[in-house]
Design a protein around this motif. Structure first.
Motif, PDB file in Angstrom:
ATOM      1  N   GLY A 202       1.671   1.821  -3.565  1.00 55.14           N
ATOM      2  CA  GLY A 202       0.471   2.256  -4.274  1.00 55.14           C
ATOM      3  C   GLY A 202       0.162   3.721  -4.032  1.00 55.14           C
ATOM      4  N   ASP A 203       0.327   4.163  -2.783  1.00 57.09           N
ATOM      5  CA  ASP A 203       0.074   5.571  -2.473  1.00 57.09           C
ATOM      6  C   ASP A 203       1.004   6.487  -3.256  1.00 57.09           C
TER       7      ASP A 203
ATOM      8  N   GLU B 239       0.818  -1.210   0.000  1.00 50.48           N
ATOM      9  CA  GLU B 239       0.000   0.000   0.000  1.00 50.48           C
ATOM     10  C   GLU B 239       0.855   1.265   0.000  1.00 50.48           C
TER      11      GLU B 239
END
Length: 276
Positions: free
Chosen positions: A116-117, A113
């Protein structure tokens, strides 16, 4: 049922390619392609390898980089001043593309994540760059036609050793400062009737709240994983950069949305130096 057995590319290698390319248009295109590949599940969070320290991000030959003291005042009383200010903000957005990719490629062993951010940030920074570049071109100039400074990338190098320090001092300090000053800049453009630039800056402000929020999210995550108190750690890291105080007012609403606590906002306001 037929399945696609083609091997996935390493996210880290793709990020390094995006970071290091010196071609402006290629950097924008590669970022678009990488974001699409990530969303399609075509990039693997694997294949990170140590490389000689990346100390220079890829950038075009222009703009000329100079010391901030050599930059002329960007007043809006002339067309040149208006374009120079737009160019300065465009340059910030260009650097932000590189900083996002650097965060992806530099720090392994973080949750998917996290990557992804920062891929989302890179993609949105490209969009911001394009919005502002269009404003420059409508004024008869282009990115690179004015000198600029390298302060953002210099901060990337100062924080390259630790993702916790990077999250504190890039999104939660430098980019949060952008949340504070952008409304005033928008008012200046509105006062001269430049509504298109105001609209572009509103898009940027809205999305930058999310970027700072990502910084807050991962700063707090890293503090928790190391058993560190987030507020005390943040202000310890901030201290060398705020010895002379910080300019106010703070954009309290945006900072709250971006993950700043009320206690942090009060402590920041205690450091405020009011400017006319």
């Amino acid at each position: 049922m037929k399945t696609d057995s083609s091997p996935r590319q390493s996210l880290f290698q793709v990020a390094r390619k995006c970071l290091l390319t010196t071609s402006l248009n290629e950097k924008l295109l590669l970022t678009d392609q990488a974001a699409q590949a990530w969303q399609a599940g075509a990039l693997a969070v694997s294949g990170w390898t140590p490389v000689p320290a990346i100390v220079e991000a890829g950038r075009p030959a222009r703009p000329e980089l100079v010391h901030p003291s050599r930059l002329s005042r960007r007043g809006l009383g002339s067309e040149k001043g208006r374009l120079a200010l737009i160019h300065a903000i465009t340059h910030i957005e260009f650097n932000a593309i590189n900083l996002a990719w650097d965060a992806v490629q530099r720090f392994p062993e973080l949750p998917a994540e996290f990557y992804g951010d920062w891929i989302q940030v890179a993609q949105e920074e490209v969009h911001h760059f394009r919005l502002l570049r269009e404003r420059l071109r409508e004024g008869g100039v282009d990115y690179g036609d004015f000198p600029a400074h390298n302060g953002l990338w210099e901060m990337a190098m100062r924080t390259a050793h630790d993702p916790l320090v990077r999250m504190a001092l890039v999104p939660r300090m430098l980019e949060a400062r952008g949340l504070d000053v952008t409304p005033g800049i928008m008012q200046r453009f509105a006062a001269i009737g430049d509504s298109k630039t105001v609209e572009a800056l509103q898009v940027i402000l809205d999305e930058e709240v999310g970027h700072v929020q990502f910084g807050s999210r991962w700063f707090n995550y890293l503090c928790e994983s190391r058993g560190l108190p987030p507020e005390a750690t943040y202000f310890e890291l901030l201290a060398p950069f705020v010895e002379g105080g910080i300019r106010c007012p703070l954009h309290r609403q945006a900072r709250r949305q971006a993950g700043f606590s009320e206690a942090e906002l009060i402590r920041l306001e205690d450091l405020c130096v009011q400017h006319p």
